[in-house]
Write a protein that holds these residues in place. Sequence first.
Motif, PDB file in Angstrom:
ATOM      1  N   GLN A  47      28.833  39.545  17.974  1.00 50.70           N
ATOM      2  CA  GLN A  47      28.096  40.680  18.332  1.00 50.70           C
ATOM      3  C   GLN A  47      29.007  41.859  18.544  1.00 50.70           C
ATOM      4  O   GLN A  47      28.830  43.151  18.024  1.00 50.70           O
ATOM      5  N   LYS A  48      30.200  41.667  19.354  1.00 49.98           N
ATOM      6  CA  LYS A  48      31.334  42.689  19.526  1.00 49.98           C
ATOM      7  C   LYS A  48      31.703  43.079  18.250  1.00 49.98           C
ATOM      8  O   LYS A  48      32.007  44.526  18.019  1.00 49.98           O
ATOM      9  N   ALA A  49      32.004  42.269  17.520  1.00 51.11           N
ATOM     10  CA  ALA A  49      32.712  42.759  16.073  1.00 51.11           C
ATOM     11  C   ALA A  49      31.722  43.665  15.459  1.00 51.11           C
ATOM     12  O   ALA A  49      31.928  44.425  14.444  1.00 51.11           O
ATOM     13  N   LYS A  50      30.365  43.258  15.362  1.00 50.09           N
ATOM     14  CA  LYS A  50      29.273  43.816  14.567  1.00 50.09           C
ATOM     15  C   LYS A  50      29.235  45.543  14.993  1.00 50.09           C
ATOM     16  O   LYS A  50      29.025  46.055  14.244  1.00 50.09           O
ATOM     17  N   GLU A  51      29.144  45.381  16.396  1.00 45.53           N
ATOM     18  CA  GLU A  51      29.012  46.845  16.992  1.00 45.53           C
ATOM     19  C   GLU A  51      30.265  47.650  16.459  1.00 45.53           C
ATOM     20  O   GLU A  51      29.934  48.957  16.274  1.00 45.53           O
ATOM     21  N   LYS A  52      31.413  47.121  16.411  1.00 44.02           N
ATOM     22  CA  LYS A  52      32.617  47.966  16.036  1.00 44.02           C
ATOM     23  C   LYS A  52      32.911  47.704  14.462  1.00 44.02           C
ATOM     24  O   LYS A  52      34.049  48.391  13.997  1.00 44.02           O
ATOM     25  N   GLY A  53      32.037  47.018  13.689  1.00 45.23           N
ATOM     26  CA  GLY A  53      32.295  47.034  12.360  1.00 45.23           C
ATOM     27  C   GLY A  53      33.453  46.387  11.896  1.00 45.23           C
ATOM     28  O   GLY A  53      34.061  46.701  10.751  1.00 45.23           O
ATOM     29  N   LEU A  54      33.785  45.382  12.679  1.00 46.60           N
ATOM     30  CA  LEU A  54      34.771  44.640  12.400  1.00 46.60           C
ATOM     31  C   LEU A  54      34.695  43.374  11.961  1.00 46.60           C
ATOM     32  O   LEU A  54      33.506  42.878  11.824  1.00 46.60           O
ATOM     33  N   PRO A  55      35.674  42.525  11.200  1.00 44.91           N
ATOM     34  CA  PRO A  55      35.151  41.468  10.538  1.00 44.91           C
ATOM     35  C   PRO A  55      34.902  40.277  11.674  1.00 44.91           C
ATOM     36  O   PRO A  55      35.076  40.171  12.947  1.00 44.91           O
ATOM     37  N   TRP A  56      33.979  39.261  11.041  1.00 46.56           N
ATOM     38  CA  TRP A  56      33.606  38.273  11.939  1.00 46.56           C
ATOM     39  C   TRP A  56      34.540  36.882  11.906  1.00 46.56           C
ATOM     40  O   TRP A  56      34.145  35.802  12.274  1.00 46.56           O
ATOM     41  N   THR A  57      35.768  37.225  11.385  1.00 46.53           N
ATOM     42  CA  THR A  57      36.578  35.996  11.319  1.00 46.53           C
ATOM     43  C   THR A  57      36.789  35.138  12.423  1.00 46.53           C
ATOM     44  O   THR A  57      36.276  33.723  12.394  1.00 46.53           O
ATOM     45  N   LEU A  58      36.960  35.411  13.736  1.00 44.96           N
ATOM     46  CA  LEU A  58      37.162  34.498  14.654  1.00 44.96           C
ATOM     47  C   LEU A  58      35.757  34.184  15.380  1.00 44.96           C
ATOM     48  O   LEU A  58      35.728  33.116  15.734  1.00 44.96           O
ATOM     49  N   ALA A  59      34.818  34.960  15.088  1.00 44.01           N
ATOM     50  CA  ALA A  59      33.527  34.414  15.383  1.00 44.01           C
ATOM     51  C   ALA A  59      32.933  33.429  14.542  1.00 44.01           C
ATOM     52  O   ALA A  59      32.087  32.494  15.174  1.00 44.01           O
ATOM     53  N   LYS A  60      33.366  33.290  13.243  1.00 40.76           N
ATOM     54  CA  LYS A  60      32.678  32.143  12.353  1.00 40.76           C
ATOM     55  C   LYS A  60      33.935  31.195  12.035  1.00 40.76           C
ATOM     56  O   LYS A  60      33.383  30.226  11.297  1.00 40.76           O
ATOM     57  N   GLY A  61      35.015  31.565  12.116  1.00 38.81           N
ATOM     58  CA  GLY A  61      36.198  30.796  11.516  1.00 38.81           C
ATOM     59  C   GLY A  61      37.042  29.859  12.461  1.00 38.81           C
ATOM     60  O   GLY A  61      37.872  29.276  11.867  1.00 38.81           O
ATOM     61  N   PHE A  62      36.573  29.731  13.615  1.00 43.73           N
ATOM     62  CA  PHE A  62      37.297  28.758  14.808  1.00 43.73           C
ATOM     63  C   PHE A  62      37.306  27.353  14.462  1.00 43.73           C
ATOM     64  O   PHE A  62      36.482  26.909  13.442  1.00 43.73           O
ATOM     65  N   ASP A  63      38.422  26.677  14.785  1.00 48.30           N
ATOM     66  CA  ASP A  63      38.277  25.302  14.664  1.00 48.30           C
ATOM     67  C   ASP A  63      36.968  24.472  14.556  1.00 48.30           C
ATOM     68  O   ASP A  63      36.268  24.669  15.972  1.00 48.30           O
ATOM     69  N   GLY A  64      36.801  23.648  13.967  1.00 49.01           N
ATOM     70  CA  GLY A  64      35.412  22.877  14.093  1.00 49.01           C
ATOM     71  C   GLY A  64      34.167  23.495  13.793  1.00 49.01           C
ATOM     72  O   GLY A  64      33.023  22.936  14.041  1.00 49.01           O
ATOM     73  N   SER A  65      34.257  25.076  13.287  1.00 44.05           N
ATOM     74  CA  SER A  65      32.946  25.600  13.237  1.00 44.05           C
ATOM     75  C   SER A  65      31.962  25.438  11.965  1.00 44.05           C
ATOM     76  O   SER A  65      31.369  25.944  11.764  1.00 44.05           O
ATOM     77  N   ALA A  66      32.667  24.292  11.232  1.00 43.05           N
ATOM     78  CA  ALA A  66      32.045  24.095   9.967  1.00 43.05           C
ATOM     79  C   ALA A  66      31.735  22.481   9.638  1.00 43.05           C
ATOM     80  O   ALA A  66      32.522  21.867   8.705  1.00 43.05           O
ATOM     81  N   PRO A  67      30.937  21.960  10.597  1.00 42.47           N
ATOM     82  CA  PRO A  67      30.649  20.666  10.221  1.00 42.47           C
ATOM     83  C   PRO A  67      29.843  20.401   9.095  1.00 42.47           C
ATOM     84  O   PRO A  67      29.099  21.168   8.833  1.00 42.47           O
ATOM     85  N   VAL A  68      30.111  19.327   8.143  1.00 39.36           N
ATOM     86  CA  VAL A  68      29.517  19.084   6.846  1.00 39.36           C
ATOM     87  C   VAL A  68      29.305  17.769   6.652  1.00 39.36           C
ATOM     88  O   VAL A  68      30.085  17.007   7.007  1.00 39.36           O
TER      89      VAL A  68
END
Length: 203
Positions: free
Chosen positions: A93-114
Amino acid sequence: MKILAIGRNYTEHIKELNNETPDAPVIFFKPDSALLVNNKPLYYPEFTRDLHYEVEIVLKICKHGRHIDPHFAHKYYNEIAVGIDFTARDIQQKAKEKGLPWTLAKGFDGSAPVSRFVSKEKFEDLANIHFSLTIDGKERQRGNTGMMIHSFDQIIAYISQFITLKKGDLIFTGTPEGVGPVQIGNTLEAYIENEKMLEVEIK
Ligand code: MG
């Protein structure tokens, strides 16, 4: 191996987060260190207080390709799985407000169980696959690939105009409505049709 993901691909989910429907697919990356396999637990990260689940169908690329024509895109993936695009919603949400990338919000360790992958041949119609997510046995999300704004083939064709796809790459294809927070102690289960494919405990 890289993990790509599409945001805002289901209309009802776009509405629930008060987002605008994009003209073109919204694409982001998760690093390979985000991948969580074999039903391993996810440890609630210290840097967020609003960890959200997003259940999604995941494609596995089986062939090297760039500038792929939508009509041939189906040749570039042969297996699908279900995954969870875990999101630190407060950081996003903070990144979106500032128009910044989502990398840390979406790419942290374990954020993609498959889950394990199954052949796409198993499905009569790839545009009519039901998938769902339960938390502690209660259903929280239910989607159907027929509700996607951009189809699997369109996503592959679009991404490959910018980024070469390689064998083993994974693509998260977007989440339907019903996203929300998880707490330590929750057990998430994800299904394709009525088959349980994935379990993730939040520790
Ligand atoms: Mg997502």
